[in-house]
Design a protein around this motif. Sequence first.
Motif, PDB file in Angstrom:
ATOM      1  N   MET A   1       0.830  -1.203   0.000  1.00 55.75           N
ATOM      2  CA  MET A   1       0.000   0.000   0.000  1.00 55.75           C
ATOM      3  C   MET A   1       0.864   1.252   0.000  1.00 55.75           C
ATOM      4  N   LEU A   2       1.897   1.246   0.821  1.00 56.53           N
ATOM      5  CA  LEU A   2       2.811   2.383   0.876  1.00 56.53           C
ATOM      6  C   LEU A   2       3.482   2.588  -0.484  1.00 56.53           C
ATOM      7  N   GLN A   3       3.906   1.513  -1.117  1.00 55.17           N
ATOM      8  CA  GLN A   3       4.570   1.636  -2.417  1.00 55.17           C
ATOM      9  C   GLN A   3       3.617   2.195  -3.472  1.00 55.17           C
ATOM     10  N   ALA A   4       2.374   1.721  -3.485  1.00 54.80           N
ATOM     11  CA  ALA A   4       1.393   2.233  -4.452  1.00 54.80           C
ATOM     12  C   ALA A   4       1.133   3.715  -4.220  1.00 54.80           C
ATOM     13  N   ARG A   5       1.073   4.097  -2.960  1.00 53.28           N
ATOM     14  CA  ARG A   5       0.867   5.513  -2.622  1.00 53.28           C
ATOM     15  C   ARG A   5       2.001   6.371  -3.154  1.00 53.28           C
ATOM     16  N   VAL A   6       3.238   5.925  -2.974  1.00 50.42           N
ATOM     17  CA  VAL A   6       4.384   6.713  -3.429  1.00 50.42           C
ATOM     18  C   VAL A   6       4.413   6.788  -4.954  1.00 50.42           C
ATOM     19  N   TRP A   7       4.091   5.678  -5.634  1.00 51.58           N
ATOM     20  CA  TRP A   7       4.044   5.724  -7.100  1.00 51.58           C
ATOM     21  C   TRP A   7       3.026   6.763  -7.566  1.00 51.58           C
ATOM     22  N   SER A   8       1.910   6.823  -6.881  1.00 51.95           N
ATOM     23  CA  SER A   8       0.886   7.804  -7.239  1.00 51.95           C
ATOM     24  C   SER A   8       1.406   9.228  -7.065  1.00 51.95           C
ATOM     25  N   ASN A   9       2.104   9.471  -5.971  1.00 50.88           N
ATOM     26  CA  ASN A   9       2.650  10.812  -5.733  1.00 50.88           C
ATOM     27  C   ASN A   9       3.745  11.156  -6.727  1.00 50.88           C
ATOM     28  N   LEU A  10       4.545  10.165  -7.114  1.00 49.04           N
ATOM     29  CA  LEU A  10       5.570  10.404  -8.125  1.00 49.04           C
ATOM     30  C   LEU A  10       4.933  10.747  -9.477  1.00 49.04           C
ATOM     31  N   ALA A  11       3.795  10.127  -9.777  1.00 46.95           N
ATOM     32  CA  ALA A  11       3.085  10.461 -11.006  1.00 46.95           C
ATOM     33  C   ALA A  11       2.590  11.900 -10.970  1.00 46.95           C
ATOM     34  N   MET A  12       2.076  12.324  -9.817  1.00 44.34           N
ATOM     35  CA  MET A  12       1.631  13.718  -9.675  1.00 44.34           C
ATOM     36  C   MET A  12       2.787  14.688  -9.872  1.00 44.34           C
ATOM     37  N   GLN A  13       3.930  14.334  -9.312  1.00 44.44           N
ATOM     38  CA  GLN A  13       5.096  15.204  -9.434  1.00 44.44           C
ATOM     39  C   GLN A  13       5.545  15.308 -10.889  1.00 44.44           C
ATOM     40  N   ALA A  14       5.562  14.170 -11.594  1.00 44.89           N
ATOM     41  CA  ALA A  14       5.947  14.188 -13.006  1.00 44.89           C
ATOM     42  C   ALA A  14       5.003  15.079 -13.805  1.00 44.89           C
TER      43      ALA A  14
END
Length: 423
Positions: free
Chosen positions: A224-237
């Motif tokens: 869950m933590l990893q999926a959350r971070v991937w989502s935030n990295l997508a927002m940053q990109a």
Amino acid sequence: MAKQRNTKLEALLTEFGYTHQQLSDEINRTAEAMYSSTAQCTDRHVRRWIAGDVQWPWSRYLLPLQEVFGRSPEAMGFVPRRSSRIPGPPKRSAVGKERPPVRRREFIAVSLAATLGIDAIPAAGRLGASDAERIHAIVPALYRHDHALGGGALHAVAEEALQRVHVALNHCTYGARVERQLYAATGDLAASAGWFAYDAGRQKSATGLYNEALQAGMLAQDGMLQARVWSNLAMQARLLGRDAEALRVGRAAVETRQARTDPWLMALLHCRQAVGYARTGDRVHAERSLARAEGAYDRGKGDPPAWLTFFTPAELTGLAGAAHQALGQHKRAHELTSAALGMLDPHFERNRAYYTVQSAQSLLDCGEVEHAATEAGHAAAMGQRVQSDRVQEKLNGLRKRMRSHADVPAVADFLEQTRRPGA
């Protein structure tokens, strides 16, 4: 009228992290900036307001209170008498000093650092499950302030807490079970600190914190933590203009097992993917993602985790508005954004400022220039009360677009009101 405790003001002190003494100090500092003289407020005044002994403070306290909290007297729980009136702003002399902006960041940082409980985390010895729980508890405490203040007020506090946790991880001993709990808690804190840095415009710092959170998520085997971070990295990109990369990263998050089994997370991921598809002009996939987001959200049960408490029906609707705006469907975008603002809880002040800018953008695209200027003015006033670089950048972009309508009086007023000193 019977005395009644002012629970609204009491809640605001908790939300903003003030003690009675800190609020009285802030009132005096604000009054000095406004009137060039202190209000002589003490913690006793604050206690009497909360107890309901005083239901409508004197003007010398009321104006600074409105400035500190960004609320009307009634929204702060005060009850006007028949003879009461809301005082107007003080008249400034031509030679008077410019009023400096009221800054809450220092007060929040001091009060939070003292109450987060990081001092109780051992720097040596053996760590147990209670220490992991103590670290986990830091994140909800931070997010209680994030929605109202923005990441600019919190990123330094979160990073300081993370450094204290690093000391514990590197100098203490712990068993295998506690180790996983500690890494999960540390990753949660690192991801949150990354979000605050992202919101504050500190993208390099945010990237480093997200990478740390991903590593901690892998060590903790916390999908869950990893999926959350991937989502935030997508927002940053996406923020950095890398839309294709944002879609690829977001797709990786959507396809995780955790996203497939957690409707709250899946709804958020599909919303963000919808905005990404819209920005690349892919209407079919954008609309499909919005439909999937609504379906997933309807399946959500119970309460979401602390970092997802912002994802309310208002946020779901606002993100749909953002997708339609990117697709060029400006009328529909304004309808959805207005609906989102109508549903948004007052506590989410940063999001209110963000979506008010979005509302102004859609109005401008619809050709309603005067209405857009009025909405932009509201957004600018709210933007001064939150520490969010994202809101300011969005507002700056709107301001640049409005320059081509400077011949419209309402736009000229907005441009003058938001003009930076020396510009």
